[in-house]
Scaffold this active site. Structure first.
Site, PDB file in Angstrom:
ATOM      1  N   GLU A   1      -3.114   5.843 -11.401  1.00 50.59           N
ATOM      2  CA  GLU A   1      -2.239   4.646 -11.370  1.00 50.59           C
ATOM      3  C   GLU A   1      -2.498   3.741 -12.151  1.00 50.59           C
ATOM      4  OE1 GLU A   1      -0.144   4.093  -7.678  1.00 50.59           O
ATOM      5  OE2 GLU A   1      -1.791   4.913  -6.411  1.00 50.59           O
TER       6      GLU A   1
ATOM      7  N   LYS B   1       5.750   3.691  -2.238  1.00 44.72           N
ATOM      8  CA  LYS B   1       7.084   3.777  -1.347  1.00 44.72           C
ATOM      9  C   LYS B   1       8.336   3.295  -2.633  1.00 44.72           C
ATOM     10  CE  LYS B   1       6.250   1.683   2.598  1.00 44.72           C
ATOM     11  NZ  LYS B   1       5.207   1.482   2.862  1.00 44.72           N
TER      12      LYS B   1
ATOM     13  N   GLN C   1      -2.036  -4.284  12.791  1.00 45.29           N
ATOM     14  CA  GLN C   1      -3.046  -3.535  11.894  1.00 45.29           C
ATOM     15  C   GLN C   1      -2.448  -2.706  10.644  1.00 45.29           C
ATOM     16  OE1 GLN C   1      -6.327  -3.137  13.240  1.00 45.29           O
ATOM     17  NE2 GLN C   1      -5.916  -4.135  15.010  1.00 45.29           N
ATOM     18  N   PRO C   2      -3.237  -2.957   9.787  1.00 45.38           N
ATOM     19  CA  PRO C   2      -3.019  -2.180   8.549  1.00 45.38           C
ATOM     20  C   PRO C   2      -3.472  -0.674   8.691  1.00 45.38           C
ATOM     21  CG  PRO C   2      -4.970  -3.105   8.183  1.00 45.38           C
ATOM     22  CD  PRO C   2      -4.741  -3.691   9.471  1.00 45.38           C
TER      23      PRO C   2
ATOM     24  N   TYR D   1      -4.730   0.877   6.087  1.00 49.20           N
ATOM     25  CA  TYR D   1      -5.934   1.017   5.314  1.00 49.20           C
ATOM     26  C   TYR D   1      -6.607  -0.273   5.401  1.00 49.20           C
ATOM     27  CZ  TYR D   1      -3.156   5.059   3.790  1.00 49.20           C
ATOM     28  OH  TYR D   1      -2.303   6.100   3.872  1.00 49.20           O
ATOM     29  N   TYR D   2      -8.121  -0.161   5.717  1.00 44.53           N
ATOM     30  CA  TYR D   2      -8.899  -1.319   6.039  1.00 44.53           C
ATOM     31  C   TYR D   2      -9.460  -1.854   4.964  1.00 44.53           C
ATOM     32  CZ  TYR D   2      -7.444  -0.846  10.820  1.00 44.53           C
ATOM     33  OH  TYR D   2      -6.577  -0.871  11.891  1.00 44.53           O
ATOM     34  N   HIS D   3      -8.749  -2.300   3.866  1.00 45.65           N
ATOM     35  CA  HIS D   3      -9.295  -2.680   2.421  1.00 45.65           C
ATOM     36  C   HIS D   3      -8.314  -3.703   2.155  1.00 45.65           C
ATOM     37  CE1 HIS D   3     -11.085  -2.963  -1.677  1.00 45.65           C
ATOM     38  NE2 HIS D   3     -10.084  -3.539  -1.785  1.00 45.65           N
TER      39      HIS D   3
ATOM     40  N   HIS E   1      -4.925  -6.133   1.307  1.00 45.58           N
ATOM     41  CA  HIS E   1      -4.086  -5.746   0.476  1.00 45.58           C
ATOM     42  C   HIS E   1      -3.029  -6.605   0.932  1.00 45.58           C
ATOM     43  CE1 HIS E   1      -3.710  -2.454   3.269  1.00 45.58           C
ATOM     44  NE2 HIS E   1      -2.568  -2.874   3.065  1.00 45.58           N
TER      45      HIS E   1
ATOM     46  N   HIS F   1       1.458  -7.142   0.910  1.00 48.78           N
ATOM     47  CA  HIS F   1       2.577  -6.463   0.504  1.00 48.78           C
ATOM     48  C   HIS F   1       3.606  -7.716  -0.146  1.00 48.78           C
ATOM     49  CE1 HIS F   1       1.785  -3.153   3.220  1.00 48.78           C
ATOM     50  NE2 HIS F   1       0.701  -4.209   3.509  1.00 48.78           N
TER      51      HIS F   1
HETATM   52  N1  GTA Z   1       0.620   2.698  -5.234  1.00 44.46           N
HETATM   53  O1  GTA Z   1      -1.927   5.926  -3.523  1.00 44.46           O
HETATM   54  C1  GTA Z   1      -1.143   5.040  -2.927  1.00 44.46           C
HETATM   55  C2  GTA Z   1      -0.744   4.539  -1.840  1.00 44.46           C
HETATM   56  N2  GTA Z   1      -1.138   4.935  -0.463  1.00 44.46           N
HETATM   57  C3  GTA Z   1      -2.027   6.107   0.044  1.00 44.46           C
HETATM   58  C4  GTA Z   1      -0.498   4.021   0.285  1.00 44.46           C
HETATM   59  N3  GTA Z   1       0.083   3.095  -0.431  1.00 44.46           N
HETATM   60  C5  GTA Z   1      -0.122   3.294  -1.595  1.00 44.46           C
HETATM   61  N4  GTA Z   1       0.627   2.833  -2.755  1.00 44.46           N
HETATM   62  C6  GTA Z   1      -0.012   3.182  -4.016  1.00 44.46           C
HETATM   63  N5  GTA Z   1      -0.778   4.407  -4.241  1.00 44.46           N
HETATM   64  O2  GTA Z   1       2.562  -0.005   1.948  1.00 44.46           O
HETATM   65  C7  GTA Z   1       0.851   1.889   0.196  1.00 44.46           C
HETATM   66  C8  GTA Z   1       1.684   2.297   1.413  1.00 44.46           C
HETATM   67  C9  GTA Z   1       1.559   0.974   2.139  1.00 44.46           C
HETATM   68  C10 GTA Z   1       0.303   0.272   1.814  1.00 44.46           C
HETATM   69  C11 GTA Z   1      -0.645   0.417   2.700  1.00 44.46           C
HETATM   70  O3  GTA Z   1      -0.183   0.993   0.781  1.00 44.46           O
HETATM   71  O4  GTA Z   1       3.121   2.616   0.997  1.00 44.46           O
HETATM   72  P1  GTA Z   1      -0.876  -0.750   5.222  1.00 44.46           P
HETATM   73  O5  GTA Z   1      -2.259  -0.604   5.293  1.00 44.46           O
HETATM   74  O6  GTA Z   1      -0.329  -1.899   5.809  1.00 44.46           O
HETATM   75  O7  GTA Z   1      -0.228   0.812   5.874  1.00 44.46           O
HETATM   76  O8  GTA Z   1      -0.284  -0.551   3.797  1.00 44.46           O
HETATM   77  P2  GTA Z   1       1.378   1.091   6.211  1.00 44.46           P
HETATM   78  O9  GTA Z   1       2.133  -0.061   5.947  1.00 44.46           O
HETATM   79  O10 GTA Z   1       1.105   1.479   7.859  1.00 44.46           O
HETATM   80  O11 GTA Z   1       1.489   2.241   5.578  1.00 44.46           O
HETATM   81  P3  GTA Z   1       2.810   2.904   5.462  1.00 44.46           P
HETATM   82  O12 GTA Z   1       2.218   4.214   4.585  1.00 44.46           O
HETATM   83  O13 GTA Z   1       3.543   2.191   4.607  1.00 44.46           O
HETATM   84  O14 GTA Z   1       3.414   3.469   6.502  1.00 44.46           O
HETATM   85  C12 GTA Z   1       4.284   2.377   7.321  1.00 44.46           C
HETATM   86  C13 GTA Z   1       5.417   3.423   7.755  1.00 44.46           C
HETATM   87  O15 GTA Z   1       6.238   3.307   6.722  1.00 44.46           O
HETATM   88  C14 GTA Z   1       5.303   4.830   8.139  1.00 44.46           C
HETATM   89  O16 GTA Z   1       4.996   4.987   9.480  1.00 44.46           O
HETATM   90  C15 GTA Z   1       6.456   5.508   7.678  1.00 44.46           C
HETATM   91  O17 GTA Z   1       7.368   5.270   8.870  1.00 44.46           O
HETATM   92  C16 GTA Z   1       7.100   4.622   6.493  1.00 44.46           C
HETATM   93  N6  GTA Z   1       6.875   5.270   5.189  1.00 44.46           N
HETATM   94  C17 GTA Z   1       5.391   5.701   4.781  1.00 44.46           C
HETATM   95  N7  GTA Z   1       5.773   6.238   3.701  1.00 44.46           N
HETATM   96  C18 GTA Z   1       6.931   6.374   3.297  1.00 44.46           C
HETATM   97  C19 GTA Z   1       7.548   6.890   2.257  1.00 44.46           C
HETATM   98  N8  GTA Z   1       6.958   7.576   1.134  1.00 44.46           N
HETATM   99  N9  GTA Z   1       8.664   6.914   2.274  1.00 44.46           N
HETATM  100  C20 GTA Z   1       9.602   6.101   3.239  1.00 44.46           C
HETATM  101  N10 GTA Z   1       8.867   5.854   4.311  1.00 44.46           N
HETATM  102  C21 GTA Z   1       7.647   5.825   4.612  1.00 44.46           C
END
Ligand code: GTA
EC number: 3.6.1.59
Length: 327
Positions: free
Chosen positions: A175, A197, A260-261, A263-265, A267, A269
């Site tokens: 990325e 997302k 809770q996040p 991913y535990y590093h 960041h 939003h």
């Molecule tokens: N740029 O590889 C990545 C990546 N990953 C693996 C995660 N993120 C990434 N961003 C880039 N590259 O906002 C992003 C995630 C998230 C953030 C981590 O890093 O999109 P967090 O540790 O607080 O975790 O944030 P969180 O918010 O629980 O994770 P996530 O994935 O957003 O899940 C929350 C809910 O969002 C899910 O339960 C689901 O309902 C919804 N969701 C997740 N992914 C998607 C999606 N692609 N489309 C629509 N809804 C989604």
């Protein structure tokens, strides 16, 4: 300190011009190789189950197999953008479904490039990924500072998702062309880039994340007054970079951390205020401005404070709270 955004975007205005600006930024990304054509990695995907779906949000989360590996595929219809309306009206075919007095409904076949489905693939997916995306009942947990030390911390040390994707971003192994802004300072530095997302096609659902360079801060629970400079740096420079790149002022942003996040590093939003991003509710999102103020008034605020958050029914951490008689 690198700022690839600075070379890209001239200032702009609101409305149509914003859409043009996102379009331009996207075109520049494409030139940088940000949107490469890829093979159909989903060829042969076998669906095992639909984990959840929503007709209102127009998305579906599917568990399946890709060449015998577990995979999660997320598909989401994207918003209709104002800047493509003229093309939709002129280049689509229209089939009448019904007409009644002044009312009529149609099936419109838009040109294929305006009819994309945003698709996210997690492969190989762990059991934890499958559970994360499964629709489930949630329970609000009350976590004291002591609970964090005795229940949550041991659990996340063993069970949390890999943060390899985060290290890949920080080390420019993935990325790199998507980075909007970077401050390379090892103590207060961070990388700001679009969250996966966000498809970056419209400002309406703007979603970026700032990932800190320091690798030993898991979540708000690890923050003390020592980190105020880091948080203020992310807040100020993140807002400035978003203003410069997307012409979106700080008053239009929701800047927060999850607890809770997943991913535990550490960041942060950055989402558009008017966009109801998943996880932006009061039970999970902590405004960065509040976090900074809380640390200014008490360095150990997040060490001692009782924090509340939802956990899904079959989350292992919920079982740990139950076993400890805390639920
Ligand atoms: N740029 O590889 C990545 C990546 N990953 C693996 C995660 N993120 C990434 N961003 C880039 N590259 O906002 C992003 C995630 C998230 C953030 C981590 O890093 O999109 P967090 O540790 O607080 O975790 O944030 P969180 O918010 O629980 O994770 P996530 O994935 O957003 O899940 C929350 C809910 O969002 C899910 O339960 C689901 O309902 C919804 N969701 C997740 N992914 C998607 C999606 N692609 N489309 C629509 N809804 C989604």
């Amino acid at each position: 300190m690198a700022d690839p955004a600075a070379k890209r975007g001239p200032g702009g205005a609101v409305g149509d011009e914003l859409a043009q600006k996102v379009k331009k930024a996207k075109t520049d990304d494409e030139k940088d190789g940000g949107e490469a054509e890829s093979d159909n990695v989903l060829f042969g995907f076998k669906t095992c189950s639909v984990l959840s779906d929503s007709s209102r949000e127009k998305n579906i989360f599917i568990h399946g197999k890709l060449a015998d590996q577990d995979a999660v595929v997320i598909m989401e219809k994207t918003p209709i953008r104002e800047d493509v309306l003229a093309e939709i009206f002129s280049d689509s075919s229209l089939k009448l479904e019904m007409r009644n007095d002044i009312y009529s409904t149609y099936r419109l076949q838009a040109p294929s490039h305006l009819n994309e489905i945003k698709t996210t693939v997690v492969c190989p997916a762990t059991e934890k990924h499958v559970k994360k995306y499964q629709r489930q009942e949630s329970f609000l947990v009350e976590e004291t500072g002591k609970d964090y030390q005795s229940i949550t911390l041991p659990y996340i040390q063993e069970q949390c998702f890999s943060v390899q994707w985060v290290y890949n971003i920080l080390e420019k192994k993935a990325e790199a062309e998507r980075i909007i802004y970077e401050d390379q300072d090892p103590k207060v530095g961070f990388v700001l880039l679009p969250d996966f997302k966000w498809d970056q096609k419209q400002i309406d659902d703007l979603y970026l994340i700032a990932i800190v360079h320091q690798r030993d801060i898991r979540s708000v629970r690890d923050l003390t007054s020592e980190h105020i400079a880091l948080l203020q740096n992310i807040f100020q420079k993140g807002k400035d970079a978003i203003l410069q790149r997307y012409n979106l002022p700080a008053s239009q942003l929701r800047v927060y951390l999850h607890y809770q996040p997943s991913y535990y590093h550490l960041h942060v939003h950055f989402t558009k205020l008017s966009y109801q991003a998943p996880g932006c509710g009061v039970e999970r999102a902590h405004l960065l401005a509040d976090v900074i103020q809380n640390l200014q008034s008490d360095s150990d605020y997040y060490k001692n404070r009782t924090l509340y958050f939802p956990l899904r029914k079959d989350d292992g951490l919920l079982s740990k709270f139950k076993e400890a008689g805390r639920l």
